[in-house]
Design an enzyme around this catalytic site. Structure first.
Site, mmCIF file in Angstrom:
data_model
loop_
_atom_site.group_PDB
_atom_site.id
_atom_site.type_symbol
_atom_site.label_atom_id
_atom_site.label_comp_id
_atom_site.label_asym_id
_atom_site.label_seq_id
_atom_site.Cartn_x
_atom_site.Cartn_y
_atom_site.Cartn_z
ATOM 1 N N ARG A 76 -3.655 -3.596 20.907
ATOM 2 C CA ARG A 76 -4.120 -2.804 19.750
ATOM 3 C C ARG A 76 -4.906 -1.563 20.179
ATOM 4 O O ARG A 76 -5.824 -1.133 19.475
ATOM 5 C CB ARG A 76 -4.974 -3.654 18.809
ATOM 6 C CG ARG A 76 -4.243 -4.817 18.176
ATOM 7 C CD ARG A 76 -3.282 -4.315 17.099
ATOM 8 N NE ARG A 76 -2.764 -5.409 16.295
ATOM 9 C CZ ARG A 76 -3.213 -5.706 15.069
ATOM 10 N NH1 ARG A 76 -4.150 -4.996 14.516
ATOM 11 N NH2 ARG A 76 -2.680 -6.709 14.405
ATOM 12 N N ARG A 89 -7.618 1.474 14.578
ATOM 13 C CA ARG A 89 -8.707 1.942 13.710
ATOM 14 C C ARG A 89 -10.033 2.224 14.401
ATOM 15 O O ARG A 89 -10.886 2.878 13.835
ATOM 16 C CB ARG A 89 -8.933 0.930 12.586
ATOM 17 C CG ARG A 89 -7.859 1.007 11.524
ATOM 18 C CD ARG A 89 -7.896 -0.203 10.643
ATOM 19 N NE ARG A 89 -7.608 -1.386 11.441
ATOM 20 C CZ ARG A 89 -7.568 -2.624 10.965
ATOM 21 N NH1 ARG A 89 -7.847 -2.849 9.715
ATOM 22 N NH2 ARG A 89 -7.276 -3.645 11.750
ATOM 23 N N ARG A 135 -4.215 8.429 9.955
ATOM 24 C CA ARG A 135 -4.041 7.373 8.973
ATOM 25 C C ARG A 135 -4.578 7.774 7.599
ATOM 26 O O ARG A 135 -4.118 7.278 6.571
ATOM 27 C CB ARG A 135 -4.730 6.143 9.530
ATOM 28 C CG ARG A 135 -4.665 4.883 8.786
ATOM 29 C CD ARG A 135 -3.314 4.299 8.553
ATOM 30 N NE ARG A 135 -3.573 3.056 7.867
ATOM 31 C CZ ARG A 135 -3.872 2.976 6.579
ATOM 32 N NH1 ARG A 135 -3.874 4.055 5.839
ATOM 33 N NH2 ARG A 135 -4.146 1.814 6.025
ATOM 34 N N ASP A 142 4.591 -2.339 14.080
ATOM 35 C CA ASP A 142 3.970 -3.615 13.734
ATOM 36 C C ASP A 142 5.009 -4.714 13.899
ATOM 37 O O ASP A 142 6.209 -4.475 13.709
ATOM 38 C CB ASP A 142 3.441 -3.610 12.295
ATOM 39 C CG ASP A 142 2.460 -4.757 12.088
ATOM 40 O OD1 ASP A 142 1.272 -4.593 12.412
ATOM 41 O OD2 ASP A 142 2.901 -5.846 11.651
ATOM 42 N N TYR A 175 3.995 -15.739 8.758
ATOM 43 C CA TYR A 175 3.789 -14.703 7.730
ATOM 44 C C TYR A 175 4.817 -14.819 6.609
ATOM 45 O O TYR A 175 4.499 -14.645 5.434
ATOM 46 C CB TYR A 175 3.837 -13.303 8.366
ATOM 47 C CG TYR A 175 2.603 -13.019 9.179
ATOM 48 C CD1 TYR A 175 1.402 -12.675 8.552
ATOM 49 C CD2 TYR A 175 2.607 -13.126 10.564
ATOM 50 C CE1 TYR A 175 0.246 -12.438 9.285
ATOM 51 C CE2 TYR A 175 1.462 -12.893 11.311
ATOM 52 C CZ TYR A 175 0.286 -12.550 10.660
ATOM 53 O OH TYR A 175 -0.859 -12.329 11.380
HETATM 54 O O1 CP3 Z 1 -1.844 -0.282 19.910
HETATM 55 C C1 CP3 Z 1 -1.134 -1.166 19.475
HETATM 56 O O2 CP3 Z 1 -1.225 -2.349 19.820
HETATM 57 C C2 CP3 Z 1 -0.057 -0.704 18.559
HETATM 58 C C3 CP3 Z 1 0.554 -1.323 17.558
HETATM 59 C C4 CP3 Z 1 0.395 -2.686 16.929
HETATM 60 C C5 CP3 Z 1 -0.094 -2.892 15.605
HETATM 61 N N1 CP3 Z 1 0.086 -4.211 15.292
HETATM 62 C C6 CP3 Z 1 -0.640 -1.870 14.730
HETATM 63 C C7 CP3 Z 1 -1.416 -2.245 13.529
HETATM 64 C C8 CP3 Z 1 0.789 -3.924 17.429
HETATM 65 C C9 CP3 Z 1 1.316 -4.281 18.816
HETATM 66 C C10 CP3 Z 1 0.605 -4.868 16.379
HETATM 67 C C11 CP3 Z 1 0.955 -6.283 16.490
HETATM 68 C C12 CP3 Z 1 0.640 -7.204 15.412
HETATM 69 N N2 CP3 Z 1 0.680 -6.986 14.060
HETATM 70 C C13 CP3 Z 1 0.315 -8.563 15.615
HETATM 71 C C14 CP3 Z 1 0.274 -9.255 16.963
HETATM 72 C C15 CP3 Z 1 -0.979 -8.950 17.698
HETATM 73 C C16 CP3 Z 1 -2.195 -9.647 17.163
HETATM 74 O O3 CP3 Z 1 -3.140 -8.941 16.824
HETATM 75 O O4 CP3 Z 1 -2.201 -10.878 17.126
HETATM 76 C C17 CP3 Z 1 0.113 -9.145 14.368
HETATM 77 C C18 CP3 Z 1 -0.270 -10.591 14.089
HETATM 78 C C19 CP3 Z 1 0.353 -8.145 13.382
HETATM 79 C C20 CP3 Z 1 0.312 -8.295 11.902
HETATM 80 C C21 CP3 Z 1 -0.706 -7.423 11.281
HETATM 81 N N3 CP3 Z 1 -0.651 -6.045 11.238
HETATM 82 C C22 CP3 Z 1 -1.873 -7.828 10.625
HETATM 83 C C23 CP3 Z 1 -2.321 -9.266 10.440
HETATM 84 C C24 CP3 Z 1 -2.511 -6.668 10.175
HETATM 85 C C25 CP3 Z 1 -3.728 -6.600 9.299
HETATM 86 C C26 CP3 Z 1 -4.929 -6.964 10.031
HETATM 87 C C27 CP3 Z 1 -5.397 -5.813 10.851
HETATM 88 O O5 CP3 Z 1 -5.647 -5.990 12.042
HETATM 89 O O6 CP3 Z 1 -5.519 -4.757 10.231
HETATM 90 C C28 CP3 Z 1 -1.759 -5.548 10.624
HETATM 91 C C29 CP3 Z 1 -2.069 -4.126 10.409
HETATM 92 C C30 CP3 Z 1 -2.061 -3.228 11.612
HETATM 93 N N4 CP3 Z 1 -1.161 -3.259 12.620
HETATM 94 C C31 CP3 Z 1 -2.945 -2.133 11.845
HETATM 95 C C32 CP3 Z 1 -2.547 -1.515 13.030
HETATM 96 C C33 CP3 Z 1 -3.136 -0.297 13.677
HETATM 97 C C34 CP3 Z 1 -4.067 -1.695 10.917
HETATM 98 C C35 CP3 Z 1 -3.479 -0.990 9.766
HETATM 99 C C36 CP3 Z 1 -4.255 0.164 9.254
HETATM 100 O O7 CP3 Z 1 -4.276 1.247 9.867
HETATM 101 O O8 CP3 Z 1 -4.807 0.010 8.158
#
Ligand code: CP3
Length: 340
Positions: A23, A27, A36, A72, A147
């Site tokens: 990640r 944010r 964003r 994602d 999910y």
């Molecule tokens: O730098 C990176 O890692 C780039 C991209 C990336 C994102 N999500 C961007 C994201 C990657 C590799 C993921 C993987 C992801 N997404 C996982 C596996 C990794 C982990 O954390 O366990 C999972 C379970 C998800 C599903 C997901 N996406 C959730 C549960 C959420 C909401 C919770 C949260 O952390 O915000 C997201 C949203 C998300 N994915 C954001 C980002 C940058 C935040 C969204 C925003 O900008 O509002």
């Protein structure tokens, strides 16, 4: 190109320990917030120019040794015919959870190049810009299934486990479709130019080992088996909260095993011997005072000396509240202590 990360994945000797953070684009970075602020999260994921921009941000700011594609794990689920939303504060929401035979039958196994061209285009754009390797990724089938079945995030995973235990045939039918989709998706990413692939099994750790072995691992093995036939890019399998699953995870077929912070890295290395490992600083350790953070990093690097290859990472994603300066201290410390 700086290929230190790829060499560590393959267990080859490196001059220093490569580092990236799960990640790392996100944010906690004001630069990400600024992009964003103009689009929704899903609009961002569908826009190759913006995805490229935010993928590059942490590379330019911190000097990470690998980039991870901005997207994602749930994006391919849209292509499978599901309606996905990200609601503020609640995270991902599937309007119609997959719990019936009809819902499973309605799932499509999509052609990734046709349905997710924006992902492949992002990969091609990034390869033109990057001087470090690009990691593509997917969710693992079990994590994606949670999910789909729960309709979003969950705490006890009641609906998912009920389906496993009460309707195993239905669960398997759903998992086969998710697995086929994921396998084709990762192959397409490798064709487009991804130089390594990480499979995120964020929720593997909620399973008893016996259920992990029956309901999660075989699908990961099948994906990796398919990938091996068409590409030789290193494959990383990250089973979060998976210390008790390591003896099973090491049969996944992956080159690298991701480790969360709950396991001592030295113990893990003893157990998974001929694999490279990735990890495993507690993401919240980035809130330690500078000297203590550096000490912890030094200790972690020392403990990982015996590994076949070590890629420094956090034990899970960096949290949005992290001060970027602290991330910088950590990356610099990994490089300095490991001899860069
Ligand atoms: O730098 C990176 O890692 C780039 C991209 C990336 C994102 N999500 C961007 C994201 C990657 C590799 C993921 C993987 C992801 N997404 C996982 C596996 C990794 C982990 O954390 O366990 C999972 C379970 C998800 C599903 C997901 N996406 C959730 C549960 C959420 C909401 C919770 C949260 O952390 O915000 C997201 C949203 C998300 N994915 C954001 C980002 C940058 C935040 C969204 C925003 O900008 O509002």
């Amino acid at each position: 190109m700086n290929d230190t990360f790829l060499r560590a994945c393959r267990g080859e000797k490196t001059e220093y320990t490569p580092v990236w953070f799960m990640r790392q684009a996100g944010r906690y970075l004001p630069e990400y917030q600024s992009v964003r602020g103009k689009v929704t999260f899903l609009e961002l994921c569908h826009n190759p120019e913006l995805c490229t921009e935010v993928t590059l941000q942490p590379i330019d700011i911190f000097g990470f040794d690998a980039a991870i594609l901005f997207s994602d794990i749930l994006i391919p689920m849209e292509a499978m015919n599901l309606h996905l939303e990200f609601s503020e504060g609640k995270g991902p929401v599937f309007r119609d959870p997959v719990r019936s035979r009809k819902a499973v039958d309605d799932l499509i196994v999509p052609d990734p190049d046709e349905t997710m061209p924006f992902v492949m285009e992002t990969i091609r754009l990034l390869r033109k810009e990057l001087k470090v390797p690009l990691i593509g990724f997917s969710g693992a089938p079990f994590t994606l299934a949670t999910y789909l079945v729960e309709g979003g995030s969950s705490k006890v995973f009641l609906e998912t486990k009920k389906m496993m235990f009460q309707k195993p045939q239905l669960f398997d039918a759903m998992m086969s479709k998710i697995t086929d989709c994921t396998s084709l998706y990762l192959q397409a990413q490798a064709r487009a130019g991804a130089q390594a692939l990480q499979i995120f099994d964020s929720w593997a750790g909620i399973l008893a080992p016996v259920d992990f072995k029956r309901f999660a691992l075989p699908y990961v093995q099948s994906i990796i088996n398919d990938l091996r036939k068409v590409t030789d890019v290193p494959i990383i399998y990250f089973a979060n909260n998976g210390a008790t699953l390591l003896d099973l995870s090491k049969t996944s077929g992956a080159d690298v095993l991701g480790l969360d912070w709950r396991v001592n890295i030295k113990d893990a290395i003893d157990r998974v011997g001929n694999h490279a490992v990735q990890g495993n600083l507690d993401p919240i350790a980035l809130f330690l005072p500078k000297e203590e953070l550096e000490e912890r990093i030094k200790k972690l690097l020392d403990d990982a000396q015996g590994a076949r290859g070590h890629i420094f990472n956090l034990g899970h994603g960096i949290v949005p509240q992290t001060p970027p300066d602290q991330a910088k201290i950590a990356v610099d410390a990994v490089h300095r202590f490991s001899g860069k």
